[in-house]
Design a protein around this motif. Structure first.
Motif, PDB file in Angstrom:
ATOM      1  N   UNK A   1     -29.358  13.632 -52.903  1.00 45.16           N
ATOM      2  CA  UNK A   1     -29.673  14.888 -52.245  1.00 45.16           C
ATOM      3  C   UNK A   1     -31.024  15.376 -52.752  1.00 45.16           C
ATOM      4  N   UNK A   2     -31.769  15.990 -51.899  1.00 44.86           N
ATOM      5  CA  UNK A   2     -33.089  16.487 -52.269  1.00 44.86           C
ATOM      6  C   UNK A   2     -33.814  17.026 -51.057  1.00 44.86           C
ATOM      7  N   UNK A   3     -35.046  16.522 -50.842  1.00 42.20           N
ATOM      8  CA  UNK A   3     -35.813  16.974 -49.683  1.00 42.20           C
ATOM      9  C   UNK A   3     -36.762  15.879 -49.242  1.00 42.20           C
ATOM     10  N   UNK A   4     -37.219  16.002 -48.019  1.00 43.75           N
ATOM     11  CA  UNK A   4     -38.192  15.076 -47.440  1.00 43.75           C
ATOM     12  C   UNK A   4     -39.405  15.898 -47.026  1.00 43.75           C
ATOM     13  N   UNK A   5     -40.589  15.487 -47.477  1.00 46.50           N
ATOM     14  CA  UNK A   5     -41.824  16.145 -47.083  1.00 46.50           C
ATOM     15  C   UNK A   5     -42.681  15.186 -46.268  1.00 46.50           C
ATOM     16  N   UNK A   6     -43.375  15.764 -45.321  1.00 48.33           N
ATOM     17  CA  UNK A   6     -44.252  14.977 -44.466  1.00 48.33           C
ATOM     18  C   UNK A   6     -45.639  14.918 -45.108  1.00 48.33           C
ATOM     19  N   UNK A   7     -46.165  13.714 -45.256  1.00 50.35           N
ATOM     20  CA  UNK A   7     -47.491  13.511 -45.861  1.00 50.35           C
ATOM     21  C   UNK A   7     -48.366  12.698 -44.909  1.00 50.35           C
ATOM     22  N   UNK A   8     -49.673  12.840 -45.110  1.00 50.96           N
ATOM     23  CA  UNK A   8     -50.639  12.088 -44.274  1.00 50.96           C
ATOM     24  C   UNK A   8     -51.479  11.204 -45.181  1.00 50.96           C
ATOM     25  N   UNK A   9     -51.528   9.910 -44.863  1.00 47.25           N
ATOM     26  CA  UNK A   9     -52.313   8.952 -45.634  1.00 47.25           C
ATOM     27  C   UNK A   9     -53.796   9.068 -45.289  1.00 47.25           C
ATOM     28  N   UNK A  10     -54.665   8.304 -46.036  1.00 42.97           N
ATOM     29  CA  UNK A  10     -56.104   8.333 -45.785  1.00 42.97           C
ATOM     30  C   UNK A  10     -56.460   7.847 -44.389  1.00 42.97           C
ATOM     31  N   UNK A  11     -55.633   6.997 -43.867  1.00 42.28           N
ATOM     32  CA  UNK A  11     -55.877   6.478 -42.515  1.00 42.28           C
ATOM     33  C   UNK A  11     -55.428   7.437 -41.433  1.00 42.28           C
ATOM     34  N   UNK A  12     -54.809   8.559 -41.833  1.00 41.97           N
ATOM     35  CA  UNK A  12     -54.325   9.520 -40.862  1.00 41.97           C
ATOM     36  C   UNK A  12     -52.891   9.293 -40.412  1.00 41.97           C
ATOM     37  N   UNK A  13     -52.257   8.264 -40.967  1.00 45.91           N
ATOM     38  CA  UNK A  13     -50.880   7.978 -40.579  1.00 45.91           C
ATOM     39  C   UNK A  13     -49.923   8.977 -41.230  1.00 45.91           C
TER      40      UNK A  13
END
Length: 565
Positions: free
Chosen positions: A507-519
């Motif tokens: 249990x925890x959380x999910x965060x949305x991240x953006x890589x250097x390529x924009x993905x």
């Protein structure tokens, strides 16, 4: 057989035909419902046995004593009506006696004096109504039955008028007076005394002139008395049973009301809003808490009359909630039923006026009203950023009840709730206790991981997560694509493969991240279990000094994340 009147012969034939039809119908009913009749007879005998074996009031339980007192109170409430009728009828009897004294004098002198005495006794109630109360009810019953016996005594009525007098006493005294008797046994005892008096009279007195058959008047009186005794005693038992049934029903209703008030109070403390639904799942009363929860707290806004399922974003969720609330799913047996009340809990989503969807924990208490209609007391709790209270007892945690499970529940982002719900401090995860995984959803693998779970880095998602977990991550990634960055999704009971066919839940959380390529990629923060940490080998001091960041990266696309152990 010879008849003295010409019209008697057709009457006799018609009467015999009716009696034959009646006997045939009774025989058919007895054959058709024989088992039911036997069961009813057994139930009646068992009821009489239970009544006869009831302990004396001083030896009964507290609940039985309370019920007995409430039955007495119901009898006391009927005393005024009964006594007023007695006063009126005794005065009418006294006036009738005066009329007959002046014209024919068919009663004996003792009968007139008995009418006068009864009238005087009943008049005491007009001057002091307290003379007839709960402690004196049985005394007044015995007193009225004594007057009834005096009316049938030889000094009050002649043998020729005894049958008519017994019918009058039955209708005016013996039957109405059962309201005053606290127990049917008192009714049986007093009426047996009256019956004994009439039996003695039939055996000791002459009931007809010598030219007539003397057995006919006596037999008629005895038959009438047997029927009167049966009618009086059965009425006493029936009235006592009805009063006890009413008390039980009222007690059950009070208990149900008390339980509903307690449930409503508990739901008000633990939930954000409490509403009541009718049998059609429509909201019966306006709820300011629900309007605030749905961001509809503006002038003139109301939720009264709305279908509860209309507050859900999709038809599938609405249909699923309808099945659970209406008891059509297997959750009907999830909670114990008693007094027509049963409880349930499940998870769903609601949508507010800004079209934002948020996770909602629904607590249901279903109950039947007096008219038989089923109503639902519903507690609603937004647990978007919190842990569910129902836990494993919720419908979602019961295997086979619904198609959705916890792992595949579509979690909503916390930032979508515009009215600013915050995580409680108890739910905030300590940085020292958590690890993270960097998930590349396009390559379908973990590209970076904290040092304690470094063995997960480089693995395909299919090797780590269950099928439902993969659906959840795919759902989050599809919703986050093209949206703003750093959206956070709560994570609850996600299954992670630990090898050897075993799974652990995180249990925890999910965060949305953006890589250097924009993905767009996903960062999973969670607290590892013992099974997950089993493959972790502590690093040497030199390795620990060189690895100030507890991140193992195998992809150039992975962002730089500082995460202390």
């Amino acid at each position: 057989m010879e008849f003295t009147h010409s019209g008697v012969h057709p009457f006799a034939i018609a009467s015999l035909a009716v009696e034959a039809i009646f006997a045939l119908k009774v025989l058919c009913l007895a054959c058709s419902y024989g088992q039911l009749i036997k069961q009813k007879v057994r139930n009646a005998a068992a009821a009489l046995g239970r009544f006869a074996s009831q302990p004396y009031i001083s030896r009964r339980s507290a609940e039985e004593k309370i019920r007995f007192e409430e039955v007495l109170q119901l009898r006391v409430q009927m005393i005024p009506f009964y006594m007023v009728c007695c006063v009126v009828m005794s005065h009418l009897g006294l006036m009738t006696g005066l009329f007959h004294v002046a014209w024919d004098g068919w009663m004996q002198p003792g009968g007139y004096w008995t009418s006068l005495a009864l009238c005087v006794v009943n008049m005491t109630y007009l001057f002091n109504p307290r003379v007839v109360s709960k402690p004196t009810m049985n005394l007044w019953y015995v007193l009225h039955m004594t007057f009834g016996a005096l009316y049938l005594a030889p000094w009050s009525i002649a043998p020729a008028q005894t049958f008519n007098a017994s019918l009058a006493v039955l209708a005016l005294i013996r039957l109405p007076a059962i309201l005053l008797a606290s127990t049917p046994l008192l009714v049986v005892g007093c009426n047996l005394g009256v019956s004994a008096l009439l039996v003695v009279r039939t055996m000791s007195e002459t009931w007809a002139p010598p030219a007539c058959n003397i057995l006919q008047p006596a037999l008629t009186l005895l038959c009438g008395e047997v029927l009167g005794l049966a009618l009086t005693t059965s009425s006493a038992f029936l009235l006592n049973g009805l009063l006890h049934h009413k008390v039980k029903r009222d007690t059950r209703h009070k208990n149900t009301t008390t339980q509903l008030v307690a449930a409503s109070s508990l739901l008000s403390i633990t939930c954000d809003a409490v509403v009541e639904l009718d049998a059609d799942l429509r909201i019966t009363k306006d709820s300011p808490q629900l309007t605030t929860m749905l961001l509809r707290d503006r002038a003139g806004a109301t939720v009264k009359g709305m279908m509860f399922t209309d507050l859900m974003p999709t038809e599938d969720e609405a249909e699923r909630a309808y099945e659970i609330l209406s008891g059509r799913s297997c959750t009907e047996t999830a909670a114990g039923r008693e007094e027509g009340i049963y409880a349930n809990a499940f998870h769903t989503r609601l949508v507010d006026s800004c079209s934002s969807k948020f996770r909602t924990e629904v607590f249901q208490v279903a109950y039947s009203q007096v008219d038989g209609q089923v109503h639902h007391l519903i507690g609603l709790r937004d647990f978007t950023d919190q842990t569910a209270l129902a836990g494993e007892k919720a419908v979602d945690a019961k295997e086979g009840c619904v198609s959705s499970t916890i792992d595949e529940f579509p979690w909503e982002p916390a930032q979508d709730r515009s009215h600013g719900r915050e995580r409680s401090e108890s739910e905030e995860m300590s940085v020292d206790d958590t690890v993270f995984l960097y998930v590349d959803m396009q390559r379908w693998r973990v590209t970076a991981a904290s040092l304690t779970v470094a063995y997960m880095s480089g693995k395909d998602l299919g090797e780590l997560f269950s099928e439902n977990g993969l659906k959840l991550l795919q759902h989050i990634w599809e919703e986050a694509t093209g949206e703003q960055e750093d959206l956070m999704y709560p994570l609850h009971q996600l299954k992670v493969h630990c090898g050897d066919g075993q799974y652990a839940k995180i249990s925890g959380r999910v965060e949305v991240a953006k890589a250097q390529t924009g993905e767009i990629c996903l960062l999973l923060y969670f607290k590892p279990t013992r099974h997950i940490l089993r493959s972790y080998c502590p690093p040497s001091p030199a390795d620990a000094a060189s690895a100030s960041m507890s991140v193992v990266s195998v992809s150039e696309d992975a962002p730089v994340v500082h995460h202390s152990l």
